[in-house]
Design a protein around this motif. Structure first.
Motif, PDB file in Angstrom:
ATOM      1  N   LYS A  36       0.703  -0.951  -0.027  1.00  0.00           N
ATOM      2  CA  LYS A  36       0.323   0.243  -0.230  1.00  0.00           C
ATOM      3  C   LYS A  36       1.037   0.747   0.251  1.00  0.00           C
ATOM      4  O   LYS A  36       0.375   2.293  -0.914  1.00  0.00           O
ATOM      5  N   GLN A  37       1.731   1.403   0.657  1.00  0.00           N
ATOM      6  CA  GLN A  37       2.915   2.485   0.904  1.00  0.00           C
ATOM      7  C   GLN A  37       3.575   2.696  -0.868  1.00  0.00           C
ATOM      8  O   GLN A  37       3.979   3.912  -1.039  1.00  0.00           O
ATOM      9  N   ARG A  38       3.774   1.357  -1.170  1.00  0.00           N
ATOM     10  CA  ARG A  38       4.579   1.480  -2.648  1.00  0.00           C
ATOM     11  C   ARG A  38       4.091   1.970  -3.396  1.00  0.00           C
ATOM     12  O   ARG A  38       3.640   3.182  -4.354  1.00  0.00           O
ATOM     13  N   LEU A  39       2.451   1.408  -3.660  1.00  0.00           N
ATOM     14  CA  LEU A  39       1.382   2.106  -4.814  1.00  0.00           C
ATOM     15  C   LEU A  39       1.504   3.404  -4.120  1.00  0.00           C
ATOM     16  O   LEU A  39       1.329   4.126  -4.971  1.00  0.00           O
ATOM     17  N   SER A  40       1.172   3.837  -2.768  1.00  0.00           N
ATOM     18  CA  SER A  40       0.855   5.200  -2.448  1.00  0.00           C
ATOM     19  C   SER A  40       1.725   6.376  -2.918  1.00  0.00           C
ATOM     20  O   SER A  40       2.113   7.769  -3.203  1.00  0.00           O
ATOM     21  N   CYS A  41       3.470   5.828  -2.623  1.00  0.00           N
ATOM     22  CA  CYS A  41       4.497   6.833  -3.569  1.00  0.00           C
ATOM     23  C   CYS A  41       4.763   6.932  -4.736  1.00  0.00           C
ATOM     24  O   CYS A  41       4.703   8.095  -5.390  1.00  0.00           O
ATOM     25  N   VAL A  42       4.687   5.636  -5.625  1.00  0.00           N
ATOM     26  CA  VAL A  42       4.066   5.913  -7.232  1.00  0.00           C
ATOM     27  C   VAL A  42       3.143   6.198  -7.522  1.00  0.00           C
ATOM     28  O   VAL A  42       3.376   6.935  -7.889  1.00  0.00           O
ATOM     29  N   PHE A  43       2.537   6.284  -7.095  1.00  0.00           N
ATOM     30  CA  PHE A  43       0.933   7.907  -7.721  1.00  0.00           C
ATOM     31  C   PHE A  43       1.089   8.752  -7.272  1.00  0.00           C
ATOM     32  O   PHE A  43       1.196  10.091  -8.253  1.00  0.00           O
ATOM     33  N   ALA A  44       1.327   9.018  -5.301  1.00  0.00           N
ATOM     34  CA  ALA A  44       1.952  10.681  -5.396  1.00  0.00           C
ATOM     35  C   ALA A  44       2.967  11.445  -6.325  1.00  0.00           C
ATOM     36  O   ALA A  44       3.108  12.233  -6.804  1.00  0.00           O
ATOM     37  N   GLY A  45       3.787  10.664  -6.475  1.00  0.00           N
ATOM     38  CA  GLY A  45       5.446  10.819  -6.796  1.00  0.00           C
ATOM     39  C   GLY A  45       4.468  11.107  -8.595  1.00  0.00           C
ATOM     40  O   GLY A  45       4.819  12.208  -9.151  1.00  0.00           O
ATOM     41  N   LEU A  46       4.378  10.836  -9.483  1.00  0.00           N
ATOM     42  CA  LEU A  46       3.536  10.642 -10.909  1.00  0.00           C
ATOM     43  C   LEU A  46       3.364  11.753 -10.799  1.00  0.00           C
ATOM     44  O   LEU A  46       2.422  12.276 -11.935  1.00  0.00           O
ATOM     45  N   THR A  47       2.033  11.879 -10.026  1.00  0.00           N
ATOM     46  CA  THR A  47       1.302  12.756  -9.863  1.00  0.00           C
ATOM     47  C   THR A  47       2.184  14.451 -10.081  1.00  0.00           C
ATOM     48  O   THR A  47       1.032  15.203  -9.888  1.00  0.00           O
ATOM     49  N   CYS A  48       2.485  14.700  -8.387  1.00  0.00           N
ATOM     50  CA  CYS A  48       3.673  15.843  -8.939  1.00  0.00           C
ATOM     51  C   CYS A  48       4.065  15.831  -9.635  1.00  0.00           C
ATOM     52  O   CYS A  48       4.049  16.868 -10.011  1.00  0.00           O
ATOM     53  N   ILE A  49       5.232  14.906 -10.842  1.00  0.00           N
ATOM     54  CA  ILE A  49       5.316  15.314 -11.384  1.00  0.00           C
ATOM     55  C   ILE A  49       4.039  16.055 -13.284  1.00  0.00           C
ATOM     56  O   ILE A  49       4.611  16.789 -13.183  1.00  0.00           O
ATOM     57  N   VAL A  50       3.209  14.888 -12.751  1.00  0.00           N
ATOM     58  CA  VAL A  50       2.870  15.639 -14.053  1.00  0.00           C
ATOM     59  C   VAL A  50       1.613  16.952 -14.118  1.00  0.00           C
ATOM     60  O   VAL A  50       1.390  17.919 -14.591  1.00  0.00           O
ATOM     61  N   LEU A  51       1.456  17.454 -12.505  1.00  0.00           N
ATOM     62  CA  LEU A  51       0.850  18.511 -12.154  1.00  0.00           C
ATOM     63  C   LEU A  51       2.507  19.595 -12.378  1.00  0.00           C
ATOM     64  O   LEU A  51       1.550  20.429 -12.723  1.00  0.00           O
ATOM     65  N   SER A  52       2.726  19.553 -12.121  1.00  0.00           N
ATOM     66  CA  SER A  52       4.252  20.543 -12.047  1.00  0.00           C
ATOM     67  C   SER A  52       4.181  20.934 -13.318  1.00  0.00           C
ATOM     68  O   SER A  52       4.290  21.990 -13.491  1.00  0.00           O
ATOM     69  N   GLY A  53       3.971  19.984 -14.610  1.00  0.00           N
ATOM     70  CA  GLY A  53       4.312  20.278 -15.933  1.00  0.00           C
ATOM     71  C   GLY A  53       2.954  21.254 -16.195  1.00  0.00           C
ATOM     72  O   GLY A  53       3.160  22.123 -17.005  1.00  0.00           O
ATOM     73  N   ILE A  54       1.143  20.425 -15.429  1.00  0.00           N
ATOM     74  CA  ILE A  54       0.591  21.637 -16.472  1.00  0.00           C
ATOM     75  C   ILE A  54       0.751  22.867 -14.729  1.00  0.00           C
ATOM     76  O   ILE A  54       0.470  24.106 -15.619  1.00  0.00           O
ATOM     77  N   GLY A  55       1.402  22.605 -13.998  1.00  0.00           N
ATOM     78  CA  GLY A  55       1.214  24.213 -13.532  1.00  0.00           C
ATOM     79  C   GLY A  55       1.580  25.606 -13.750  1.00  0.00           C
ATOM     80  O   GLY A  55       1.297  26.195 -13.256  1.00  0.00           O
ATOM     81  N   ARG A  56       2.818  24.856 -14.942  1.00  0.00           N
ATOM     82  CA  ARG A  56       3.147  26.147 -15.440  1.00  0.00           C
ATOM     83  C   ARG A  56       2.359  27.167 -15.981  1.00  0.00           C
ATOM     84  O   ARG A  56       2.276  28.487 -16.469  1.00  0.00           O
ATOM     85  N   ARG A  57       0.863  25.910 -16.896  1.00  0.00           N
ATOM     86  CA  ARG A  57       0.012  27.284 -18.027  1.00  0.00           C
ATOM     87  C   ARG A  57      -0.872  27.467 -16.544  1.00  0.00           C
ATOM     88  O   ARG A  57      -1.876  27.973 -16.750  1.00  0.00           O
ATOM     89  N   HIS A  58      -1.143  26.549 -15.963  1.00  0.00           N
ATOM     90  CA  HIS A  58      -2.356  26.772 -14.977  1.00  0.00           C
ATOM     91  C   HIS A  58      -2.573  26.745 -13.300  1.00  0.00           C
ATOM     92  O   HIS A  58      -1.712  25.910 -12.878  1.00  0.00           O
ATOM     93  N   GLU A  59      -2.328  27.621 -12.886  1.00  0.00           N
ATOM     94  CA  GLU A  59      -1.801  28.025 -11.305  1.00  0.00           C
ATOM     95  C   GLU A  59      -2.912  26.784 -10.372  1.00  0.00           C
ATOM     96  O   GLU A  59      -1.945  26.750  -9.747  1.00  0.00           O
ATOM     97  N   GLY A  60      -3.909  26.942 -10.866  1.00  0.00           N
ATOM     98  CA  GLY A  60      -4.734  25.988  -9.708  1.00  0.00           C
ATOM     99  C   GLY A  60      -4.583  24.231  -9.962  1.00  0.00           C
ATOM    100  O   GLY A  60      -4.211  23.495  -8.232  1.00  0.00           O
ATOM    101  N   ALA A  61      -3.181  23.901 -11.013  1.00  0.00           N
ATOM    102  CA  ALA A  61      -3.000  22.696 -10.450  1.00  0.00           C
ATOM    103  C   ALA A  61      -1.601  22.180 -10.054  1.00  0.00           C
ATOM    104  O   ALA A  61      -1.673  21.304  -9.369  1.00  0.00           O
TER     105      ALA A  61
END
Length: 115
Positions: A36-61
């Motif tokens: 469960k912790q591994r799954l949580s870490c992988v998804f949270a990490g990938l979410t951070c990567i995606v959100l940081s890319g989107i966040g350059r155009r949309h501050e809400g992300a």
């Protein structure tokens, strides 16, 4: 011989959040975690990567990264990591992502020295 880049590289909060998210995903595979912790870490990490890319155009992300950082911190209590290395890693990464998510996404973290 001096090499000058035409466009200077600025270390911004969104770039650091992507780096921390990448490390969180890699660390989930690098040493022993519960499933469960591994799954949580992988998804949270990938979410951070995606959100940081989107966040350059949309501050809400970029602001959603704050919720991901909070989840990383809360997962220490909801899903006990089992190992102290995982707990310390998630504590530091969660605090870092949460702190960086409160800053302006494209503001340089380091000032350029005047020459």
């Amino acid at each position: 011989m001096t090499v000058r880049l035409t466009k200077p590289f600025h270390l911004t909060p969104s770039i650091v959040v992507a780096i921390l998210g990448g490390w969180l995903s890699v660390s989930a595979i690098a040493w022993q975690h519960s499933f469960k912790q591994r799954l949580s870490c992988v998804f949270a990490g990938l979410t951070c990567i995606v959100l940081s890319g989107i966040g350059r155009r949309h501050e809400g992300a970029h602001r959603v990264s704050l919720a991901v950082g909070a989840w990383i911190l809360m997962s220490l209590f909801v899903i006990w990591p089992g190992q102290s290395l995982t707990a310390w890693n998630n504590l530091l990464i969660g605090m870092g992502i949460s702190a960086l998510a409160t800053m302006e996404p494209d503001r340089p973290l380091l000032r350029r020295r005047r020459t």
